[in-house]
Motif scaffolding. Structure first.
Motif, mmCIF file in Angstrom:
data_model
loop_
_atom_site.group_PDB
_atom_site.id
_atom_site.type_symbol
_atom_site.label_atom_id
_atom_site.label_comp_id
_atom_site.label_asym_id
_atom_site.label_seq_id
_atom_site.Cartn_x
_atom_site.Cartn_y
_atom_site.Cartn_z
ATOM 1 N N GLN A 416 0.823 -1.207 0.000
ATOM 2 C CA GLN A 416 0.000 0.000 0.000
ATOM 3 C C GLN A 416 0.858 1.259 0.000
ATOM 4 O OE1 GLN A 416 -2.443 -0.531 3.441
ATOM 5 N NE2 GLN A 416 -3.839 -1.988 2.443
ATOM 6 N N ARG A 417 1.929 1.223 0.791
ATOM 7 C CA ARG A 417 2.826 2.383 0.838
ATOM 8 C C ARG A 417 3.465 2.629 -0.525
ATOM 9 N NH1 ARG A 417 8.500 1.564 3.455
ATOM 10 N NH2 ARG A 417 8.605 0.522 1.429
ATOM 11 N N ASP A 418 3.933 1.540 -1.165
ATOM 12 C CA ASP A 418 4.553 1.682 -2.489
ATOM 13 C C ASP A 418 3.555 2.220 -3.510
ATOM 14 O OD1 ASP A 418 6.904 0.750 -1.433
ATOM 15 O OD2 ASP A 418 6.701 -1.295 -2.230
ATOM 16 N N ALA A 419 2.306 1.734 -3.394
ATOM 17 C CA ALA A 419 1.288 2.218 -4.334
ATOM 18 C C ALA A 419 1.027 3.702 -4.128
ATOM 19 C CB ALA A 419 -0.006 1.414 -4.157
ATOM 20 N N THR A 420 0.956 4.136 -2.872
ATOM 21 C CA THR A 420 0.733 5.559 -2.564
ATOM 22 C C THR A 420 1.885 6.409 -3.075
ATOM 23 O OG1 THR A 420 -0.527 4.966 -0.585
ATOM 24 C CG2 THR A 420 0.339 7.209 -0.710
ATOM 25 N N ILE A 421 3.125 5.932 -2.825
ATOM 26 C CA ILE A 421 4.299 6.663 -3.310
ATOM 27 C C ILE A 421 4.270 6.762 -4.826
ATOM 28 C CG2 ILE A 421 6.808 6.531 -3.558
ATOM 29 C CD1 ILE A 421 6.892 5.380 -0.716
ATOM 30 N N GLY A 422 3.863 5.666 -5.478
ATOM 31 C CA GLY A 422 3.777 5.690 -6.941
ATOM 32 C C GLY A 422 2.789 6.728 -7.435
ATOM 33 N N LYS A 423 1.631 6.820 -6.741
ATOM 34 C CA LYS A 423 0.622 7.809 -7.135
ATOM 35 C C LYS A 423 1.143 9.227 -6.925
ATOM 36 C CE LYS A 423 -3.384 4.887 -6.126
ATOM 37 N NZ LYS A 423 -4.571 4.696 -5.240
ATOM 38 N N GLY A 430 3.208 15.302 -12.899
ATOM 39 C CA GLY A 430 2.191 16.072 -13.612
ATOM 40 C C GLY A 430 2.243 17.546 -13.257
ATOM 41 N N ALA A 431 2.458 17.820 -11.964
ATOM 42 C CA ALA A 431 2.536 19.214 -11.529
ATOM 43 C C ALA A 431 3.740 19.912 -12.148
ATOM 44 C CB ALA A 431 2.614 19.261 -10.003
ATOM 45 N N LYS A 432 4.863 19.191 -12.198
ATOM 46 C CA LYS A 432 6.058 19.773 -12.814
ATOM 47 C C LYS A 432 5.815 20.064 -14.285
ATOM 48 C CE LYS A 432 9.574 17.771 -9.769
ATOM 49 N NZ LYS A 432 10.712 16.816 -9.682
ATOM 50 N N ALA A 433 5.117 19.166 -14.934
ATOM 51 C CA ALA A 433 4.816 19.387 -16.355
ATOM 52 C C ALA A 433 3.898 20.593 -16.537
ATOM 53 C CB ALA A 433 4.168 18.129 -16.939
#
Length: 456
Positions: A416-423, A430-433
């Protein structure tokens, strides 16, 4: 020694004078006097008689048979010769741990249990038939209080998972009180069937109510080149020992229970004992019944022999299925052609040296151990060395099951932690873009130009 000694130690023997001598020494060197030692010679060569008669000790009693008996009949006869308040059998290549009888005396005086069980030290003699596993010493090092266990629960557990092995008390590498033996004798012989120790242990488990599981080993199981147990799961030089055992059983009518195939498998040994005890005592528990399909299935899944022996055992299992009207499907045929079972283990990790988390296993040749006498002293030293860390080991063992029980929960949390970090990484990218796009937009370029103009 009193008229009825506290302990009777029984060593049945047949043509193993080389290992019998050290086995006797481990008994007669105990720092405790109130016991008798019975050597029951099952028609051995003269070497056994000469060895025993060379020992002068009033506690030793020698009984010799002129004609060999099957092990089951020999053990029943040997038991009838005992006079002790508590009885223990060991093999002629086994031994007692130093100080075992003194410790057991203290325990028996303090408990109401009529059956004691312990996990023994294992020593493979130099002539053990698998060279890479010979001269090894395995010592249990776990600690804690001696604990009471339910005998009937042990019988049910054996019926549920017969391939695991015995779970209850036994007179072989265990201690049984005479009152329990007399109660069992009222139902029939203590030993029955082709594997006497499994039957006797199951009978005692069914009758004892509770037995006491000791945390400290009191005996050494010696595995030599002529051991009956070793002969059943190895080939080569041990073959004659097994043939002798099987021939005596066959000639004296000792076969497996009628509901079972004639197979050299732990599951068959255990179910034979469970079925016989169930039938003798009329035990009403549904858990002690197995369908012929269940029996065939567990036997097929635990076949482990190879080459011609496997072919013979596979054919016996096919005979059993035909006799019980079973249809062998593709899965069973595959199991018989490519067995996935494994040989019953002799040692933890199949002989890998070191600390297994439960036992210490060493190369016995390094400290110069060559028999069960030396094995006993070395095992006692190892056990005592580990006892200094007893509180730490108990604390560690208390934590390990908790940690193991939370492995799944931990892995789910990590996922779950890895999935959250991935999101979050995707959102940040996206924000940087978006920022980069904004900076490059026409409006932003005009604003920056206007800002520079005003500043001038």
């Amino acid at each position: 020694m009193s008229e009825r000694p506290q302990f009777s130690i029984v060593i049945p023997t047949r043509n193993r004078a080389e290992t019998l001598g050290p086995a006797i020494e481990t008994c007669l060197s105990q720092d405790f006097e109130d016991f008798e030692l019975l050597i029951v010679d099952n028609a051995s060569s003269s070497a056994t008689k000469e060895l025993v008669e060379s020992i002068t000790d009033s506690r030793l009693k020698y009984i010799r048979r002129d004609e060999p008996l099957a092990m089951t009949h020999n053990w029943n006869s040997a038991l009838s010769e005992t006079s002790g308040q508590w009885i223990c059998f060991i093999g002629d290549d086994d031994g007692l741990m130093p100080g075992a009888l003194r410790t057991l005396s203290e325990i028996t005086e303090a408990t109401q249990a009529r059956a004691l069980r312990w996990d023994y030290v294992v020593y493979t003699w130099p002539d053990f038939p698998i060279a890479e596993m010979s001269s090894k010493l395995s010592v249990p090092t776990y600690y804690g209080d001696d604990r009471p266990c339910s005998g009937l629960d042990a019988v049910k557990a054996m019926a549920e998972a017969p391939d695991v092995g015995p779970r209850g008390p036994s007179i072989y590498h265990g201690l049984i009180k005479r009152s329990l033996i007399e109660e069992a004798l009222a139902t029939g012989p203590i030993f029955e069937g082709p594997i006497p120790d499994y039957f006797g242990g199951t009978l005692f488990a069914a009758l004892c109510g509770e037995f006491l599981q000791l945390s400290r080993p009191a005996s050494i199981a010696g595995l030599s080149g002529l051991s009956n147990g070793v002969a059943h799961i190895t080939h080569g030089k041990t073959t004659q020992t097994r043939k002798d055992f099987e021939s005596l059983n066959s000639s004296q009518g000792l076969t497996f229970h009628s509901e079972l195939p004639d197979l050299n498998l732990t599951c068959v040994y255990i179910l034979d004992a469970v079925f016989r005890v169930r039938d003798r005592l009329g035990l009403p528990f549904a858990e002690l019944a197995k369908s012929s399909e269940d029996v065939a299935d567990i036997a097929a899944r635990t076949l482990w022999q190879s080459d011609e022996k496997l072919a013979a055992e596979a054919e016996e299992l096919r005979r059993y299925t035909r006799a019980h009207g079973l249809v062998m499907g593709p899965e069973w045929d595959l199991l018989l052609d490519t067995p996935v079972g494994t040989r019953p283990p002799f040692l933890p990790n199949d002989g890998t040296e070191g600390f297994t988390g439960r036992d210490v296993l060493i190369d016995a040749t390094k400290p110069g151990i060559h028999d069960v006498v030396g094995a006993g002293f070395a095992a006692a030293s190892i056990y005592e060395a580990f006892s200094y860390c007893q509180p730490e080991f108990i604390d560690l063992r208390a934590k390990v099951p908790w940690l193991q029980g939370h492995v799944t929960e931990r892995d789910q949390w990590i996922a779950q932690r890895d999935a959250t970090i991935g999101k979050l990484k995707k959102r940040l990218a996206g924000a940087k873009a978006d920022i980069a796009a904004l900076r490059n937009s026409r409006t932003e370029r005009v604003k920056r130009r206007l800002k520079r103009t005003v500043s001038r």
